[in-house]
Design a protein around this motif. Sequence first.
Motif, PDB file in Angstrom:
ATOM      1  N   VAL A   1       0.878  -1.101   0.055  1.00 13.74           N
ATOM      2  CA  VAL A   1      -0.096   0.155   0.023  1.00 13.74           C
ATOM      3  C   VAL A   1       0.776   1.220   0.185  1.00 13.74           C
ATOM      4  O   VAL A   1       0.310   2.257  -0.766  1.00 13.74           O
ATOM      5  CB  VAL A   1      -0.969  -0.143   1.259  1.00 13.74           C
ATOM      6  CG1 VAL A   1      -1.732   1.241   1.383  1.00 13.74           C
ATOM      7  CG2 VAL A   1      -1.879  -1.277   1.327  1.00 13.74           C
ATOM      8  N   TYR A   2       1.937   1.171   0.753  1.00 13.30           N
ATOM      9  CA  TYR A   2       2.928   2.422   0.623  1.00 13.30           C
ATOM     10  C   TYR A   2       3.439   2.645  -0.488  1.00 13.30           C
ATOM     11  O   TYR A   2       3.679   3.870  -1.085  1.00 13.30           O
ATOM     12  CB  TYR A   2       3.913   2.170   1.725  1.00 13.30           C
ATOM     13  CG  TYR A   2       5.057   3.185   1.795  1.00 13.30           C
ATOM     14  CD1 TYR A   2       4.724   4.515   2.326  1.00 13.30           C
ATOM     15  CD2 TYR A   2       6.338   2.911   1.480  1.00 13.30           C
ATOM     16  CE1 TYR A   2       5.757   5.484   2.295  1.00 13.30           C
ATOM     17  CE2 TYR A   2       7.468   3.804   1.604  1.00 13.30           C
ATOM     18  CZ  TYR A   2       7.017   5.194   2.022  1.00 13.30           C
ATOM     19  OH  TYR A   2       7.799   6.163   2.053  1.00 13.30           O
ATOM     20  N   VAL A   3       3.735   1.562  -1.044  1.00 13.96           N
ATOM     21  CA  VAL A   3       4.692   1.688  -2.378  1.00 13.96           C
ATOM     22  C   VAL A   3       3.701   2.318  -3.415  1.00 13.96           C
ATOM     23  O   VAL A   3       3.883   3.228  -4.426  1.00 13.96           O
ATOM     24  CB  VAL A   3       5.150   0.367  -2.800  1.00 13.96           C
ATOM     25  CG1 VAL A   3       5.875   0.606  -4.418  1.00 13.96           C
ATOM     26  CG2 VAL A   3       6.444  -0.116  -2.098  1.00 13.96           C
ATOM     27  N   LEU A   4       2.446   1.570  -3.447  1.00 13.12           N
ATOM     28  CA  LEU A   4       1.266   2.097  -4.380  1.00 13.12           C
ATOM     29  C   LEU A   4       0.698   3.678  -4.293  1.00 13.12           C
ATOM     30  O   LEU A   4       0.594   4.130  -5.287  1.00 13.12           O
ATOM     31  CB  LEU A   4       0.092   1.092  -4.227  1.00 13.12           C
ATOM     32  CG  LEU A   4       0.294  -0.330  -5.001  1.00 13.12           C
ATOM     33  CD1 LEU A   4      -1.152  -1.162  -4.421  1.00 13.12           C
ATOM     34  CD2 LEU A   4       0.501  -0.146  -6.361  1.00 13.12           C
ATOM     35  N   SER A   5       0.822   3.905  -2.997  1.00 13.34           N
ATOM     36  CA  SER A   5       0.471   5.268  -2.501  1.00 13.34           C
ATOM     37  C   SER A   5       1.476   6.247  -3.228  1.00 13.34           C
ATOM     38  O   SER A   5       0.893   7.278  -3.973  1.00 13.34           O
ATOM     39  CB  SER A   5       0.420   5.432  -1.176  1.00 13.34           C
ATOM     40  OG  SER A   5      -0.761   4.857  -0.617  1.00 13.34           O
ATOM     41  N   ILE A   6       2.741   6.153  -2.896  1.00 12.65           N
ATOM     42  CA  ILE A   6       3.764   6.804  -3.599  1.00 12.65           C
ATOM     43  C   ILE A   6       3.587   6.785  -5.295  1.00 12.65           C
ATOM     44  O   ILE A   6       3.735   7.997  -5.759  1.00 12.65           O
ATOM     45  CB  ILE A   6       5.143   6.436  -3.271  1.00 12.65           C
ATOM     46  CG1 ILE A   6       5.387   6.617  -1.650  1.00 12.65           C
ATOM     47  CG2 ILE A   6       6.310   7.363  -4.091  1.00 12.65           C
ATOM     48  CD1 ILE A   6       6.871   6.506  -0.992  1.00 12.65           C
ATOM     49  N   SER A   7       3.504   5.751  -5.766  1.00 16.79           N
ATOM     50  CA  SER A   7       3.555   5.575  -7.151  1.00 16.79           C
ATOM     51  C   SER A   7       2.188   6.393  -7.793  1.00 16.79           C
ATOM     52  O   SER A   7       2.429   7.122  -8.785  1.00 16.79           O
ATOM     53  CB  SER A   7       2.983   4.155  -7.481  1.00 16.79           C
ATOM     54  OG  SER A   7       4.272   3.433  -6.933  1.00 16.79           O
ATOM     55  N   MET A   8       1.062   5.980  -7.373  1.00 16.61           N
ATOM     56  CA  MET A   8      -0.076   6.668  -7.732  1.00 16.61           C
ATOM     57  C   MET A   8      -0.249   8.196  -7.628  1.00 16.61           C
ATOM     58  O   MET A   8      -0.844   8.963  -8.561  1.00 16.61           O
ATOM     59  CB  MET A   8      -1.421   6.005  -7.173  1.00 16.61           C
ATOM     60  CG  MET A   8      -1.623   4.711  -7.540  1.00 16.61           C
ATOM     61  SD  MET A   8      -1.259   4.047  -9.195  1.00 16.61           S
ATOM     62  CE  MET A   8      -2.638   4.975 -10.007  1.00 16.61           C
ATOM     63  N   ILE A   9       0.264   8.638  -6.248  1.00 18.49           N
ATOM     64  CA  ILE A   9       0.109  10.377  -6.227  1.00 18.49           C
ATOM     65  C   ILE A   9       1.228  10.900  -7.305  1.00 18.49           C
ATOM     66  O   ILE A   9       0.979  11.857  -7.832  1.00 18.49           O
ATOM     67  CB  ILE A   9       0.624  10.424  -4.740  1.00 18.49           C
ATOM     68  CG1 ILE A   9      -0.348  10.036  -3.831  1.00 18.49           C
ATOM     69  CG2 ILE A   9       0.727  11.878  -4.694  1.00 18.49           C
ATOM     70  CD1 ILE A   9      -0.231  10.117  -2.382  1.00 18.49           C
ATOM     71  N   SER A  10       2.316  10.143  -7.300  1.00 10.04           N
ATOM     72  CA  SER A  10       3.226  10.747  -8.518  1.00 10.04           C
ATOM     73  C   SER A  10       2.950  10.698  -9.805  1.00 10.04           C
ATOM     74  O   SER A  10       2.825  11.621 -10.562  1.00 10.04           O
ATOM     75  CB  SER A  10       4.641   9.920  -8.543  1.00 10.04           C
ATOM     76  OG  SER A  10       5.078   9.965  -7.031  1.00 10.04           O
ATOM     77  N   LEU A  11       2.220   9.653 -10.125  1.00 11.90           N
ATOM     78  CA  LEU A  11       1.731   9.478 -11.628  1.00 11.90           C
ATOM     79  C   LEU A  11       0.501  10.326 -11.735  1.00 11.90           C
ATOM     80  O   LEU A  11       0.582  11.016 -12.707  1.00 11.90           O
ATOM     81  CB  LEU A  11       1.101   8.029 -11.577  1.00 11.90           C
ATOM     82  CG  LEU A  11       0.367   7.491 -12.968  1.00 11.90           C
ATOM     83  CD1 LEU A  11       1.463   7.800 -14.070  1.00 11.90           C
ATOM     84  CD2 LEU A  11      -0.370   6.228 -13.044  1.00 11.90           C
ATOM     85  N   VAL A  12      -0.402  10.558 -11.028  1.00 11.01           N
ATOM     86  CA  VAL A  12      -1.735  11.367 -11.212  1.00 11.01           C
ATOM     87  C   VAL A  12      -1.099  13.078 -11.023  1.00 11.01           C
ATOM     88  O   VAL A  12      -1.237  13.715 -12.198  1.00 11.01           O
ATOM     89  CB  VAL A  12      -2.465  11.340 -10.008  1.00 11.01           C
ATOM     90  CG1 VAL A  12      -3.675  12.361 -10.281  1.00 11.01           C
ATOM     91  CG2 VAL A  12      -3.336  10.024 -10.181  1.00 11.01           C
ATOM     92  N   THR A  13      -0.051  13.424 -10.246  1.00 11.19           N
ATOM     93  CA  THR A  13       0.452  14.757 -10.108  1.00 11.19           C
ATOM     94  C   THR A  13       1.152  14.892 -11.592  1.00 11.19           C
ATOM     95  O   THR A  13       1.121  16.044 -12.058  1.00 11.19           O
ATOM     96  CB  THR A  13       1.292  14.713  -9.162  1.00 11.19           C
ATOM     97  OG1 THR A  13       0.639  14.575  -7.878  1.00 11.19           O
ATOM     98  CG2 THR A  13       2.030  16.295  -9.096  1.00 11.19           C
ATOM     99  N   GLY A  14       1.976  13.919 -12.054  1.00  8.78           N
ATOM    100  CA  GLY A  14       2.795  14.085 -13.172  1.00  8.78           C
ATOM    101  C   GLY A  14       1.962  14.138 -14.614  1.00  8.78           C
ATOM    102  O   GLY A  14       2.187  15.231 -15.361  1.00  8.78           O
TER     103      GLY A  14
END
Length: 271
Positions: free
Chosen positions: A244-257
């Motif tokens: 969940v921690y890895v996915l949270s960082i990944s999805m926040i970064s992806l959506v922001t980018g």
Amino acid sequence: MSSDEFAPPIRPAAPSRRTFAGSRSVAALILREMATSYGRSPGGYIWAILEPIGGIAMLSLAFSAFLRSPSLGLSFPMFYATGMLPFLMYIELQGKISSSLNFSKPLLAYPTVTFWDAILGRFILGVMTKLLVSYIVLGSIMTFYETRVTLDFLRILESFSLASILGLGLGTLFCYVFTRFPMAQQAWGIVSRPLFLISCIFYLYEGVPEPYKSYLWYNPLVHVIGIMRTGFYPTYDAQYASSVYVLSISMISLVTGLLLLQRHHAELLSS
């Protein structure tokens, strides 16, 4: 009445046509990436295989001279491969995707090619290449060494998936940042150099003393590598690893980018 009132309404292109055009663009970008990344250098894909093999061999030779056995299992090459391969998956994808806008800038002038096509093309090729390389490396180690590992394919797939999504998310965010601020790429290159040392590639997270263990927990690659090792060593229980921690960082970064690129991609391409 004017003739405009009787003119048929202008309808946007059908979704299937846009999807087909996007698929053709992604396929063309993948072929272009294959030709430029692996077709121009001698050996091509051979170097993609030799890179992890060389790193694993150096680590195995160095540590086997001082240690009787690795931290897990019997095989030094297998222990270091379970750490290095997901790490290289992330590094490859993050690096390729972060430079996708500059790499494909001439093609992005065409209306049928979008910045998302450029990102997706590099992502698909990077994942396919690293999975193939990992299969060859891990299969070779299990063939020529006594490893006594028990494969849990779901955990292995989970680790590679998390490494891929993390590379996609941070790569997309850095694609905007590095294109908008070129000096940021050089700064990130300096800051990220210790990642190899602090990602638990050649040691276990449990063996790190406090307070450094608590600091390492915030490195998402530590979680990815911990999950990978649970897929090979059934006695290893990486309770600290959080998908969940890895996915949270990944999805926040992806959506922001993606939001930043959607808003500013025309400006970035014209600069």
